[in-house]
Design a protein around this motif. Structure first.
Motif, mmCIF file in Angstrom:
data_model
loop_
_atom_site.group_PDB
_atom_site.id
_atom_site.type_symbol
_atom_site.label_atom_id
_atom_site.label_comp_id
_atom_site.label_asym_id
_atom_site.label_seq_id
_atom_site.Cartn_x
_atom_site.Cartn_y
_atom_site.Cartn_z
ATOM 1 N N LYS A 35 0.831 -1.194 0.000
ATOM 2 C CA LYS A 35 0.000 0.000 0.000
ATOM 3 C C LYS A 35 0.873 1.254 0.000
ATOM 4 O O LYS A 35 0.638 2.196 -0.752
ATOM 5 C CB LYS A 35 -0.908 0.003 1.228
ATOM 6 N N LYS A 36 1.917 1.232 0.841
ATOM 7 C CA LYS A 36 2.836 2.379 0.899
ATOM 8 C C LYS A 36 3.562 2.561 -0.424
ATOM 9 O O LYS A 36 3.751 3.691 -0.884
ATOM 10 C CB LYS A 36 3.874 2.177 2.001
ATOM 11 N N THR A 38 2.617 1.723 -3.470
ATOM 12 C CA THR A 38 1.766 2.160 -4.580
ATOM 13 C C THR A 38 1.055 3.472 -4.299
ATOM 14 O O THR A 38 0.497 4.074 -5.202
ATOM 15 C CB THR A 38 0.713 1.091 -4.905
ATOM 16 N N GLY A 39 1.032 3.907 -3.029
ATOM 17 C CA GLY A 39 0.353 5.147 -2.679
ATOM 18 C C GLY A 39 -1.152 4.981 -2.557
ATOM 19 O O GLY A 39 -1.890 5.963 -2.548
ATOM 20 N N SER A 40 -1.612 3.756 -2.445
ATOM 21 C CA SER A 40 -3.037 3.487 -2.319
ATOM 22 C C SER A 40 -3.534 3.893 -0.934
ATOM 23 O O SER A 40 -2.766 3.995 0.011
ATOM 24 C CB SER A 40 -3.278 1.994 -2.542
ATOM 25 N N LYS A 41 -4.845 4.129 -0.813
ATOM 26 C CA LYS A 41 -5.415 4.494 0.473
ATOM 27 C C LYS A 41 -5.799 3.273 1.304
ATOM 28 O O LYS A 41 -6.019 3.383 2.497
ATOM 29 C CB LYS A 41 -6.646 5.378 0.284
ATOM 30 N N SER A 42 -5.903 2.100 0.682
ATOM 31 C CA SER A 42 -6.308 0.887 1.383
ATOM 32 C C SER A 42 -5.378 -0.267 1.034
ATOM 33 O O SER A 42 -4.915 -0.389 -0.091
ATOM 34 C CB SER A 42 -7.734 0.511 0.990
#
Length: 53
Positions: A35-36, A38-42
């Motif tokens: 997640k970190k 890819t910059g995803s929120k979930s």
């Protein structure tokens, strides 16, 4: 006697340096770390069992 002590010392040092690679995960990244990256929120899409095909 000194050679035997030296050999045991070297053997002890070499055997204590072993660390398992990824602890059986075969190089997979944990969902939170992905997640970190890819910059995803979930982290849910990266968790096992959440991958819908």
């Amino acid at each position: 006697m000194k050679k035997m002590l030296l050999a045991l010392t070297i053997l002890g040092l070499l055997s204590s340096c072993y660390t398992p690679g990824t602890a059986g995960r075969s190089g997979k990244v944990p969902p939170g770390q992905m997640k970190k990256a890819t910059g995803s929120k979930s982290a849910r899409p990266y968790a096992p069992g959440q991958n819908k095909h």
